[in-house]
Design an enzyme around this catalytic site. Sequence first.
Site, mmCIF file in Angstrom:
data_model
loop_
_atom_site.group_PDB
_atom_site.id
_atom_site.type_symbol
_atom_site.label_atom_id
_atom_site.label_comp_id
_atom_site.label_asym_id
_atom_site.label_seq_id
_atom_site.Cartn_x
_atom_site.Cartn_y
_atom_site.Cartn_z
ATOM 1 N N ALA A 131 -4.461 10.027 -8.747
ATOM 2 C CA ALA A 131 -3.532 10.157 -9.884
ATOM 3 C C ALA A 131 -2.310 9.305 -9.544
ATOM 4 O O ALA A 131 -1.731 9.454 -8.460
ATOM 5 C CB ALA A 131 -3.147 11.614 -10.076
ATOM 6 N N THR A 152 -8.184 7.312 -11.429
ATOM 7 C CA THR A 152 -7.589 7.105 -12.754
ATOM 8 C C THR A 152 -6.420 6.144 -12.570
ATOM 9 O O THR A 152 -6.024 5.856 -11.436
ATOM 10 C CB THR A 152 -7.049 8.417 -13.369
ATOM 11 O OG1 THR A 152 -5.919 8.858 -12.609
ATOM 12 C CG2 THR A 152 -8.109 9.506 -13.411
ATOM 13 N N VAL A 175 -2.664 10.756 -4.155
ATOM 14 C CA VAL A 175 -1.586 10.117 -4.913
ATOM 15 C C VAL A 175 -1.764 8.604 -4.864
ATOM 16 O O VAL A 175 -1.941 8.020 -3.787
ATOM 17 C CB VAL A 175 -0.213 10.531 -4.332
ATOM 18 C CG1 VAL A 175 0.910 9.754 -5.024
ATOM 19 C CG2 VAL A 175 -0.009 12.038 -4.475
ATOM 20 N N LYS A 176 -1.731 7.998 -6.043
ATOM 21 C CA LYS A 176 -1.924 6.546 -6.123
ATOM 22 C C LYS A 176 -0.562 5.865 -6.249
ATOM 23 O O LYS A 176 0.226 6.189 -7.142
ATOM 24 C CB LYS A 176 -2.781 6.252 -7.351
ATOM 25 C CG LYS A 176 -3.689 5.060 -7.223
ATOM 26 C CD LYS A 176 -4.616 5.033 -8.430
ATOM 27 C CE LYS A 176 -5.497 3.837 -8.439
ATOM 28 N NZ LYS A 176 -6.172 3.684 -9.730
ATOM 29 N N LEU A 177 -0.295 4.933 -5.340
ATOM 30 C CA LEU A 177 0.994 4.239 -5.308
ATOM 31 C C LEU A 177 0.759 2.731 -5.358
ATOM 32 O O LEU A 177 -0.184 2.234 -4.727
ATOM 33 C CB LEU A 177 1.724 4.548 -3.994
ATOM 34 C CG LEU A 177 2.054 6.010 -3.673
ATOM 35 C CD1 LEU A 177 2.664 6.097 -2.270
ATOM 36 C CD2 LEU A 177 3.036 6.566 -4.701
#
Length: 216
Positions: free
Chosen positions: A56, A27, A82-84
């Site tokens: 996310a 996402t 975790v998307k960074l």
Amino acid sequence: MKFFVDTADTKDIADLAATGLIDGVTTNPSLIAKSGRPFAEVIAEICSLTDGPVSAEVVATDADGMIKEGKTLAKIAENVAVKLPLTWDGLKACRTLADEGIPVNVTLCFSANQALLAAKAGAAFISPFIGRLDDIHLDGMELIQEIRQIYDNYMFETEILAASIRSPNHVKLSALAGADVMTAPPSVIRSLVNHPLTDKGLEIFLADAKKAGIKV
Ligand code: E4P
């Protein structure tokens, strides 16, 4: 090749997950906004629909803020990744979260050097955006090939997640270039099955079966 679906639409995810072909979900803030639902609620529901990683994305832009948000997101479910963003602060946060055992998907990658940095920072996934490079007349697929070679040269374990996939041809070329994963909208994944000769062949087989009175 693993298939992730790039959407926050839980109906679409549930429908595609039922095929057994989906290995995870990605996402981004734009997709979450489109769902019109609260962030944590929609991520929790998506995580219940797949055992695979669910990316996310944080919205903080400084490393401390990203680490804080990343830890909050990781608490939602065991399969959150975790998307960074690929910035210096994103790389710093990536190292911290990875060292704590939280998988990180480093996103918005547009160059091989950026991908090299993400691997060195301990990213579980690197997301090169194919379609957005093609949009500005650069070769998204060449980027996948370059990252594949660099990661193989140094045996980095970071998985190459071909993102911003817009067509069945992007899927095929990413697979040929050795991407570990591709993420695409539901419509692109569904279109992979289509071939006019399959439809035509089936039509002929069924007509012949009917004529001959074949029953199984
Ligand atoms: C991937 O993680 C991104 O959400 C996505 O692939 C972006 O695709 P777009 O460039 O078509 O918006």
